[in-house]
Design an enzyme around this catalytic site. Sequence first.
Site, PDB file in Angstrom:
ATOM      1  N   HIS A  71      92.890  15.048  33.285  1.00 24.14           N
ATOM      2  CA  HIS A  71      93.160  13.618  33.143  1.00 24.14           C
ATOM      3  C   HIS A  71      92.974  13.195  31.688  1.00 24.14           C
ATOM      4  O   HIS A  71      92.450  13.954  30.874  1.00 24.14           O
ATOM      5  CB  HIS A  71      92.218  12.789  34.023  1.00 24.14           C
ATOM      6  CG  HIS A  71      90.787  12.861  33.591  1.00 24.14           C
ATOM      7  ND1 HIS A  71      89.994  13.988  33.784  1.00 24.14           N
ATOM      8  CD2 HIS A  71      90.001  11.971  32.945  1.00 24.14           C
ATOM      9  CE1 HIS A  71      88.790  13.769  33.283  1.00 24.14           C
ATOM     10  NE2 HIS A  71      88.767  12.550  32.760  1.00 24.14           N
ATOM     11  N   ASP A  73      91.296   9.734  29.670  1.00 22.85           N
ATOM     12  CA  ASP A  73      90.489   8.546  29.968  1.00 22.85           C
ATOM     13  C   ASP A  73      91.313   7.298  29.682  1.00 22.85           C
ATOM     14  O   ASP A  73      91.959   7.203  28.635  1.00 22.85           O
ATOM     15  CB  ASP A  73      89.217   8.535  29.124  1.00 22.85           C
ATOM     16  CG  ASP A  73      88.239   9.623  29.529  1.00 22.85           C
ATOM     17  OD1 ASP A  73      88.400  10.188  30.625  1.00 22.85           O
ATOM     18  OD2 ASP A  73      87.315   9.912  28.743  1.00 22.85           O
ATOM     19  N   HIS A 129      91.802  16.294  29.424  1.00 21.46           N
ATOM     20  CA  HIS A 129      90.636  17.154  29.548  1.00 21.46           C
ATOM     21  C   HIS A 129      90.264  17.334  31.015  1.00 21.46           C
ATOM     22  O   HIS A 129      90.777  16.633  31.883  1.00 21.46           O
ATOM     23  CB  HIS A 129      89.450  16.610  28.738  1.00 21.46           C
ATOM     24  CG  HIS A 129      89.092  15.197  29.050  1.00 21.46           C
ATOM     25  ND1 HIS A 129      89.839  14.113  28.631  1.00 21.46           N
ATOM     26  CD2 HIS A 129      88.056  14.670  29.744  1.00 21.46           C
ATOM     27  CE1 HIS A 129      89.280  12.990  29.041  1.00 21.46           C
ATOM     28  NE2 HIS A 129      88.205  13.304  29.728  1.00 21.46           N
ATOM     29  N   ARG A 140      76.093  21.613  35.567  1.00 26.82           N
ATOM     30  CA  ARG A 140      76.397  20.822  34.378  1.00 26.82           C
ATOM     31  C   ARG A 140      76.070  19.371  34.675  1.00 26.82           C
ATOM     32  O   ARG A 140      76.427  18.843  35.735  1.00 26.82           O
ATOM     33  CB  ARG A 140      77.875  20.963  33.999  1.00 26.82           C
ATOM     34  CG  ARG A 140      78.279  20.090  32.815  1.00 26.82           C
ATOM     35  CD  ARG A 140      79.750  20.273  32.471  1.00 26.82           C
ATOM     36  NE  ARG A 140      80.219  19.281  31.523  1.00 26.82           N
ATOM     37  CZ  ARG A 140      80.091  19.359  30.203  1.00 26.82           C
ATOM     38  NH1 ARG A 140      79.498  20.421  29.668  1.00 26.82           N
ATOM     39  NH2 ARG A 140      80.541  18.419  29.402  1.00 26.82           N
TER      40      ARG A 140
END
Length: 199
Positions: A71, A73, A129, A140
């Site tokens: 996607h 942002d 990203h 993570r």
Amino acid sequence: MDYIEAMKELASEVLDLLGEGLWIPEKQVFSRQIKDVQSDSVLRFNHYAAVKQQGPFSKGCQEDRIGFGEHSDPQILTILRSNDVGGLEICLNDDGLWIPVPPDPTQFYLIIGDALRVLTIGRFVSARHRVLANTCGDSRMSIMYFGAPPLDATISPLPQFVSSQKPRLYRPFTWGEYKKAAYSSRLGDCRLDLFKPGI
């Protein structure tokens, strides 16, 4: 609240530097959008649980490891910080090549959003990203500050960037319109396409 205010200040300083670097007379033209009391900025925490390592003869693929899909942002600017576990990848071109971003818990990462891309007619590009889950047993963790304008703010190129050689790429729209389009479409869709002239 202190962290959010600190992120707002950091984002504002970065955006003011961008305005200065672009020789914009009013260098706060970007930062005032997120400093507005009606700003739609938000802070988000993400946890990506580790996945089991695929065996040497497994037919598992990288898509099985997607923690957050491809996607861009939608906001103006994202400030990201994570722990020391990798997983963030960016795609710089349309060739489908994903480049891992080394984790560094002592650094902040800046991600240009779609809104800034529109405001600058592509002088700054919103990089696609994604995040892959780790396979070594560690999760993570990341925290993102998404700097966004008020819902009624108009997203349109700054007049000094528009010319016959560099026309508008998208029709003017409000942040509320874009946010609605972003959250009613699939994550990987190029939502800016919905705002091309004539659509």
